[in-house]
Design a protein around this motif. Sequence first.
Motif, PDB file in Angstrom:
ATOM      1  N   ALA A  11       0.848  -1.192   0.000  1.00 55.05           N
ATOM      2  CA  ALA A  11       0.000   0.000   0.000  1.00 55.05           C
ATOM      3  C   ALA A  11       0.880   1.237   0.000  1.00 55.05           C
ATOM      4  O   ALA A  11       1.916   1.276   0.648  1.00 55.05           O
ATOM      5  N   TYR A  22      -7.367   5.413   6.466  1.00 56.69           N
ATOM      6  CA  TYR A  22      -7.260   5.288   5.018  1.00 56.69           C
ATOM      7  C   TYR A  22      -6.992   3.860   4.556  1.00 56.69           C
ATOM      8  O   TYR A  22      -7.504   3.436   3.524  1.00 56.69           O
ATOM      9  N   ASP A  23      -6.182   3.140   5.305  1.00 58.48           N
ATOM     10  CA  ASP A  23      -5.756   1.821   4.847  1.00 58.48           C
ATOM     11  C   ASP A  23      -6.686   0.698   5.297  1.00 58.48           C
ATOM     12  O   ASP A  23      -6.644  -0.393   4.733  1.00 58.48           O
ATOM     13  N   SER A 168      -0.286   2.471 -13.463  1.00 60.72           N
ATOM     14  CA  SER A 168      -1.316   3.425 -13.041  1.00 60.72           C
ATOM     15  C   SER A 168      -1.282   4.723 -13.832  1.00 60.72           C
ATOM     16  O   SER A 168      -2.026   5.657 -13.516  1.00 60.72           O
ATOM     17  N   TYR A 283     -10.810   9.391  -1.620  1.00 63.55           N
ATOM     18  CA  TYR A 283      -9.817   8.321  -1.561  1.00 63.55           C
ATOM     19  C   TYR A 283     -10.484   6.972  -1.829  1.00 63.55           C
ATOM     20  O   TYR A 283      -9.952   6.147  -2.576  1.00 63.55           O
ATOM     21  N   ARG A 284     -11.644   6.751  -1.239  1.00 65.89           N
ATOM     22  CA  ARG A 284     -12.365   5.492  -1.446  1.00 65.89           C
ATOM     23  C   ARG A 284     -12.804   5.335  -2.906  1.00 65.89           C
ATOM     24  O   ARG A 284     -12.762   4.246  -3.472  1.00 65.89           O
ATOM     25  N   GLU A 287      -9.699   4.561  -4.855  1.00 65.33           N
ATOM     26  CA  GLU A 287      -9.301   3.192  -4.500  1.00 65.33           C
ATOM     27  C   GLU A 287     -10.146   2.170  -5.247  1.00 65.33           C
ATOM     28  O   GLU A 287      -9.630   1.160  -5.751  1.00 65.33           O
ATOM     29  N   SER A 290      -8.971   1.465  -8.597  1.00 66.47           N
ATOM     30  CA  SER A 290      -7.584   0.973  -8.646  1.00 66.47           C
ATOM     31  C   SER A 290      -6.635   2.033  -9.185  1.00 66.47           C
ATOM     32  O   SER A 290      -5.718   1.740  -9.955  1.00 66.47           O
ATOM     33  N   LEU A 292      -5.077   4.540  -7.063  1.00 66.36           N
ATOM     34  CA  LEU A 292      -4.331   5.212  -5.998  1.00 66.36           C
ATOM     35  C   LEU A 292      -2.887   5.501  -6.401  1.00 66.36           C
ATOM     36  O   LEU A 292      -2.305   6.502  -5.983  1.00 66.36           O
ATOM     37  N   GLY A 308      -3.099   8.716  -4.568  1.00 62.04           N
ATOM     38  CA  GLY A 308      -3.537   8.270  -3.257  1.00 62.04           C
ATOM     39  C   GLY A 308      -2.775   8.941  -2.136  1.00 62.04           C
ATOM     40  O   GLY A 308      -3.359   9.360  -1.127  1.00 62.04           O
ATOM     41  N   LYS A 312      -4.370  11.502   0.674  1.00 61.27           N
ATOM     42  CA  LYS A 312      -4.186  11.153   2.085  1.00 61.27           C
ATOM     43  C   LYS A 312      -3.454  12.266   2.840  1.00 61.27           C
ATOM     44  O   LYS A 312      -3.815  12.616   3.975  1.00 61.27           O
TER      45      LYS A 312
END
Length: 323
Positions: A11, A22-23, A168, A283-284, A287, A290, A292, A308, A312
């Motif tokens: 992560a 967050y994690d 990414s 963030y969600r 996430e 995919s 981040l 990400g 954060k």
Amino acid sequence: MNQLPPPVRRAQTQQGTTADEYDDGPIVFRPASKDGQKARLSIQGPSGCGKTWTGLSISGGLAEGERFAVIDTERNAATLYVNDLPVEFDHFPMRRYNPRGLIKALAAAAQAGYPVVMIDSLTHFWKGAEGTLDQVSQVADSKYSGNTFAAWKDGGEIQDDMIEALMSFPGHVVATMRASEKWVLEKGSKTPVSKGLLAEQRKGIEFEFGVAAEMDEANRLRFIKSRCPSFRGLVLNQPDGARDIAKPYLDWLRSGAKEIDTSAWIDAAGTEDATPQSLLALYREVEAASALATPLMHPQTGQPTSLGAYIKERGTALKNAQQ
């Protein structure tokens, strides 16, 4: 030195962040879709097989008339084909091959909005000056008393971060890799048998890509892995990259899918009226897509980071300011 443990996905973390908020997010299953998916294609082969020419042709087809970016480690080889191919691209030559340098170049290309980035070639970030193998050697001497095996803890993280940034990137990615023929002696035989081409990169890296192909000296391209059904088991002689590869790849990616603009997420992360709650929700959302690890240049520091990590960082800073 290619016999390494398999990559471990980690992560993205940032110093001073709240890991549990967050994690440790909820596990939420959503309807599957191809929304936002981009081309991820690698071409491996020996010198002179046509990797650069074919890669440029594919990149031009994926860019659909827009200028694309080329990160060049092959002593400006891509520029030799200016005016020989109906493509337009901007070029960035590299002479040192620290994987972190590639991450920075990808972040700059993302910020500039290039629809496609081509890396010619990815091999140098493995075995060139300051590449992963060089990084491991340096860390072994400075930190682990010459213990190369222990140094792979650090070297593996550098390599993994580079691959995460590559996969990414918010546009399409085309990467070339040098390769050599792999010969083995099978049990009971004294005659070496060819087992195909072995990419000069970390073992198995070609399978990080959605489509992987190899080329031989006759400019014959064979697909060795493909998530796109059109390419499975296919062999192309002197392929037209735009027509034979880019078009069917784009058609498949777009079938039943919609585009996702990552710049909207970046804008939302940096807006002045953002709150800790809105940034956690953002963030969600990122996430779930995919995304981040999407590379970008930090708006304040100008240094490469990930989407990400940036979200954060901002969310945590705003939350701390409220306390």
